[in-house]
Design a protein around this motif. Structure first.
Motif, PDB file in Angstrom:
ATOM      1  N   LEU A 154      21.340 -89.402  62.109  1.00 55.39           N
ATOM      2  CA  LEU A 154      20.397 -88.460  61.497  1.00 55.39           C
ATOM      3  C   LEU A 154      20.061 -87.307  62.447  1.00 55.39           C
ATOM      4  O   LEU A 154      18.901 -86.975  62.661  1.00 55.39           O
ATOM      5  CB  LEU A 154      19.112 -89.185  61.068  1.00 55.39           C
ATOM      6  CG  LEU A 154      19.249 -90.174  59.918  1.00 55.39           C
ATOM      7  CD1 LEU A 154      17.945 -90.925  59.697  1.00 55.39           C
ATOM      8  CD2 LEU A 154      19.659 -89.458  58.630  1.00 55.39           C
ATOM      9  N   CYS A 155      21.100 -86.700  63.002  1.00 57.30           N
ATOM     10  CA  CYS A 155      20.880 -85.552  63.887  1.00 57.30           C
ATOM     11  C   CYS A 155      20.722 -84.256  63.097  1.00 57.30           C
ATOM     12  O   CYS A 155      20.323 -83.233  63.660  1.00 57.30           O
ATOM     13  CB  CYS A 155      22.043 -85.419  64.872  1.00 57.30           C
ATOM     14  SG  CYS A 155      23.631 -84.982  64.111  1.00 57.30           S
ATOM     15  N   TYR A 156      21.074 -84.256  61.816  1.00 61.07           N
ATOM     16  CA  TYR A 156      20.931 -83.129  60.893  1.00 61.07           C
ATOM     17  C   TYR A 156      21.894 -81.969  61.189  1.00 61.07           C
ATOM     18  O   TYR A 156      21.769 -80.899  60.596  1.00 61.07           O
ATOM     19  CB  TYR A 156      19.489 -82.595  60.867  1.00 61.07           C
ATOM     20  CG  TYR A 156      18.456 -83.650  60.605  1.00 61.07           C
ATOM     21  CD1 TYR A 156      18.366 -84.277  59.374  1.00 61.07           C
ATOM     22  CD2 TYR A 156      17.585 -84.040  61.611  1.00 61.07           C
ATOM     23  CE1 TYR A 156      17.426 -85.263  59.146  1.00 61.07           C
ATOM     24  CE2 TYR A 156      16.644 -85.030  61.394  1.00 61.07           C
ATOM     25  CZ  TYR A 156      16.566 -85.634  60.161  1.00 61.07           C
ATOM     26  OH  TYR A 156      15.647 -86.613  59.931  1.00 61.07           O
ATOM     27  N   VAL A 159      23.772 -81.036  58.060  1.00 61.80           N
ATOM     28  CA  VAL A 159      22.899 -80.334  57.110  1.00 61.80           C
ATOM     29  C   VAL A 159      22.787 -78.866  57.489  1.00 61.80           C
ATOM     30  O   VAL A 159      22.880 -77.970  56.636  1.00 61.80           O
ATOM     31  CB  VAL A 159      21.501 -80.987  57.076  1.00 61.80           C
ATOM     32  CG1 VAL A 159      20.575 -80.221  56.137  1.00 61.80           C
ATOM     33  CG2 VAL A 159      21.593 -82.442  56.639  1.00 61.80           C
ATOM     34  N   ASP A 160      22.614 -78.594  58.781  1.00 60.79           N
ATOM     35  CA  ASP A 160      22.481 -77.210  59.241  1.00 60.79           C
ATOM     36  C   ASP A 160      23.794 -76.443  59.099  1.00 60.79           C
ATOM     37  O   ASP A 160      23.800 -75.271  58.723  1.00 60.79           O
ATOM     38  CB  ASP A 160      22.034 -77.186  60.705  1.00 60.79           C
ATOM     39  CG  ASP A 160      20.601 -77.666  60.882  1.00 60.79           C
ATOM     40  OD1 ASP A 160      19.844 -77.630  59.890  1.00 60.79           O
ATOM     41  OD2 ASP A 160      20.234 -78.083  61.994  1.00 60.79           O
ATOM     42  N   ALA A 161      24.922 -77.098  59.409  1.00 58.02           N
ATOM     43  CA  ALA A 161      26.214 -76.421  59.310  1.00 58.02           C
ATOM     44  C   ALA A 161      26.552 -76.086  57.863  1.00 58.02           C
ATOM     45  O   ALA A 161      27.161 -75.046  57.578  1.00 58.02           O
ATOM     46  CB  ALA A 161      27.310 -77.287  59.915  1.00 58.02           C
ATOM     47  N   THR A 175      17.944 -87.478  52.208  1.00 58.03           N
ATOM     48  CA  THR A 175      17.241 -88.157  51.125  1.00 58.03           C
ATOM     49  C   THR A 175      16.466 -89.340  51.689  1.00 58.03           C
ATOM     50  O   THR A 175      16.823 -89.895  52.726  1.00 58.03           O
ATOM     51  CB  THR A 175      18.229 -88.652  50.051  1.00 58.03           C
ATOM     52  OG1 THR A 175      17.509 -89.242  48.966  1.00 58.03           O
ATOM     53  CG2 THR A 175      19.183 -89.681  50.614  1.00 58.03           C
ATOM     54  N   GLY A 176      15.399 -89.732  51.020  1.00 65.10           N
ATOM     55  CA  GLY A 176      14.591 -90.853  51.471  1.00 65.10           C
ATOM     56  C   GLY A 176      13.645 -90.464  52.605  1.00 65.10           C
ATOM     57  O   GLY A 176      13.708 -89.361  53.144  1.00 65.10           O
ATOM     58  N   ARG A 177      12.776 -91.413  52.959  1.00 57.83           N
ATOM     59  CA  ARG A 177      11.801 -91.168  54.021  1.00 57.83           C
ATOM     60  C   ARG A 177      11.729 -92.384  54.929  1.00 57.83           C
ATOM     61  O   ARG A 177      12.027 -93.502  54.520  1.00 57.83           O
ATOM     62  CB  ARG A 177      10.417 -90.876  53.429  1.00 57.83           C
ATOM     63  CG  ARG A 177      10.385 -89.704  52.471  1.00 57.83           C
ATOM     64  CD  ARG A 177       8.989 -89.432  51.946  1.00 57.83           C
ATOM     65  NE  ARG A 177       8.085 -88.991  52.997  1.00 57.83           N
ATOM     66  CZ  ARG A 177       6.797 -88.698  52.799  1.00 57.83           C
ATOM     67  NH1 ARG A 177       6.287 -88.829  51.585  1.00 57.83           N
ATOM     68  NH2 ARG A 177       6.036 -88.295  53.795  1.00 57.83           N
ATOM     69  N   GLY A 178      11.327 -92.158  56.174  1.00 60.36           N
ATOM     70  CA  GLY A 178      11.176 -93.260  57.109  1.00 60.36           C
ATOM     71  C   GLY A 178      12.474 -93.998  57.345  1.00 60.36           C
ATOM     72  O   GLY A 178      13.524 -93.401  57.572  1.00 60.36           O
ATOM     73  N   PHE A 179      12.416 -95.338  57.256  1.00 59.27           N
ATOM     74  CA  PHE A 179      13.614 -96.145  57.473  1.00 59.27           C
ATOM     75  C   PHE A 179      14.653 -95.948  56.371  1.00 59.27           C
ATOM     76  O   PHE A 179      15.814 -96.305  56.538  1.00 59.27           O
ATOM     77  CB  PHE A 179      13.240 -97.631  57.551  1.00 59.27           C
ATOM     78  CG  PHE A 179      12.587 -98.009  58.854  1.00 59.27           C
ATOM     79  CD1 PHE A 179      13.322 -98.059  60.024  1.00 59.27           C
ATOM     80  CD2 PHE A 179      11.230 -98.293  58.894  1.00 59.27           C
ATOM     81  CE1 PHE A 179      12.730 -98.399  61.222  1.00 59.27           C
ATOM     82  CE2 PHE A 179      10.612 -98.633  60.088  1.00 59.27           C
ATOM     83  CZ  PHE A 179      11.364 -98.679  61.261  1.00 59.27           C
ATOM     84  N   HIS A 187      21.655 -85.553  44.556  1.00 56.35           N
ATOM     85  CA  HIS A 187      21.560 -86.696  43.636  1.00 56.35           C
ATOM     86  C   HIS A 187      22.420 -87.876  44.078  1.00 56.35           C
ATOM     87  O   HIS A 187      22.718 -88.763  43.278  1.00 56.35           O
ATOM     88  CB  HIS A 187      21.942 -86.286  42.200  1.00 56.35           C
ATOM     89  CG  HIS A 187      21.207 -85.093  41.682  1.00 56.35           C
ATOM     90  ND1 HIS A 187      19.836 -85.097  41.519  1.00 56.35           N
ATOM     91  CD2 HIS A 187      21.637 -83.844  41.319  1.00 56.35           C
ATOM     92  CE1 HIS A 187      19.451 -83.901  41.050  1.00 56.35           C
ATOM     93  NE2 HIS A 187      20.521 -83.130  40.939  1.00 56.35           N
ATOM     94  N   ASP A 188      22.830 -87.872  45.359  1.00 59.35           N
ATOM     95  CA  ASP A 188      23.652 -88.950  45.910  1.00 59.35           C
ATOM     96  C   ASP A 188      24.899 -89.179  45.068  1.00 59.35           C
ATOM     97  O   ASP A 188      25.361 -90.309  44.887  1.00 59.35           O
ATOM     98  CB  ASP A 188      22.835 -90.244  46.023  1.00 59.35           C
ATOM     99  CG  ASP A 188      23.436 -91.204  47.050  1.00 59.35           C
ATOM    100  OD1 ASP A 188      24.219 -90.735  47.891  1.00 59.35           O
ATOM    101  OD2 ASP A 188      23.135 -92.405  46.994  1.00 59.35           O
ATOM    102  N   ALA A 189      25.457 -88.095  44.546  1.00 61.93           N
ATOM    103  CA  ALA A 189      26.644 -88.179  43.690  1.00 61.93           C
ATOM    104  C   ALA A 189      27.897 -88.304  44.560  1.00 61.93           C
ATOM    105  O   ALA A 189      27.859 -88.108  45.768  1.00 61.93           O
ATOM    106  CB  ALA A 189      26.733 -86.928  42.820  1.00 61.93           C
TER     107      ALA A 189
END
Length: 286
Positions: A154-156, A159-161, A175-179, A187-189
């Motif tokens: 989860l370095c993201y 997402v940035d690229a 998507t999701g929060r915390g753990f 939509h996780d398609a």
């Protein structure tokens, strides 16, 4: 006559790293200065083509007068700053971070991490098998690249690229929060139903192998992937007139993947689908 603008000159800052005086260009980060001074600071989420996200926290150092440890990848150097990179406090923090990461995700294809775990005497096994975060199968839903989120920290960077820093496709998000937080497309398609344009720039910046070429994934599964036996040749993409540089990774006289030099002023490590994946015709011997 063509005149090349020189731009505004940047002044040099003077400060100390581990008691040694150093100079750094204004705007440089502590990590930049440490690397220039030959100091090895571990980092996973830092990328030379992206804005630092401060996600992994492996690069923390002590700065005199700062209450907390600071991330070297994003903290700007300041005049008179006193930085200490190898204190007991910094080493203990790196050890804990490495233990937490290595116990929750698969870092087997992450460069240098095995050396860091040994150097900082990290013991990821002490958290037990229940610490694993996902335990899900790799997503193989296309012929170009594989998403193995068991290796995602989860370095993201992906997402940035994919987002406003480079591609502006915005096919990848969190998507999701915390753990339950994880990387996914909308939509996780399946990837084939998403906005992904298969440029592969997310693969270029992924530090752990969570995103990899399908060719590399298959060769690793077969036990034939051998980076030591690979050669790298930089050439120019022939698909259009932009002039993107390609680095061809060749093993056993076959192109196994394509990257792009990060210091190239045209691409900065980025390519389109043709440049990154369209190399099969080169070695088609039928």
């Amino acid at each position: 006559m063509t005149v090349t603008p020189l731009g505004i000159p940047r002044r040099l800052l003077e400060f100390t790293i581990d008691g040694e005086p150093v100079r750094a260009t204004e705007g440089s980060t502590i990590l930049d200065a440490c690397r220039a001074a030959g100091k090895d600071i571990p980092t996973l989420c830092q990328g030379d083509t992206l804005t630092p996200k401060n996600a992994c926290r492996v690069c923390v150092v002590e700065v005199e007068g700062s209450r907390t440890l600071v991330p070297a990848c994003s903290r700007r150097a300041e005049p008179g700053m006193a930085v200490r990179t190898d204190t007991e406090r910094a080493r203990h923090s790196r050890k804990i971070v490495l233990e937490l990461l290595a116990s929750s995700v698969d870092l087997s294809t992450t460069p240098q991490v095995a050396e860091w775990i040994k150097e900082y005497e990290a013991k990821p096994d002490r958290f037990g098998p229940d610490a694993a975060r996902l335990n899900e199968e790799p997503k193989i839903d296309n012929d170009l690249y594989v998403r193995d989120y068991d290796k995602c920290i989860l370095c993201y960077k992906c997402v940035d690229a994919c987002g406003d820093q480079w591609q502006n496709t915005f096919a990848i998000s969190v998507t999701g929060r915390g753990f339950d937080a994880r990387i996914a497309v909308e939509h996780d398609a399946p990837l084939t139903d998403s906005a992904c344009v298969y440029c592969g720039n997310c693969i270029e910046v992924c530090p752990t192998g969570a995103l990899s070429f399908k060719s590399e994934f298959d060769m690793r599964a077969a036990g034939t992937w051998d980076e030591a036996a690979q050669t790298e040749t930089t050439t120019v993409c022939a698909y259009c007139g932009v002039g993107c540089n390609l680095t061809l990774h060749v093993q056993d006289n076959e192109i196994v993947k394509v990257t792009s030099p990060h210091d190239n002023p045209v691409t900065h490590g980025n390519l389109c689908i043709k440049g990154r994946f369209g190399y099969q015709h080169v070695q088609n011997r039928d």
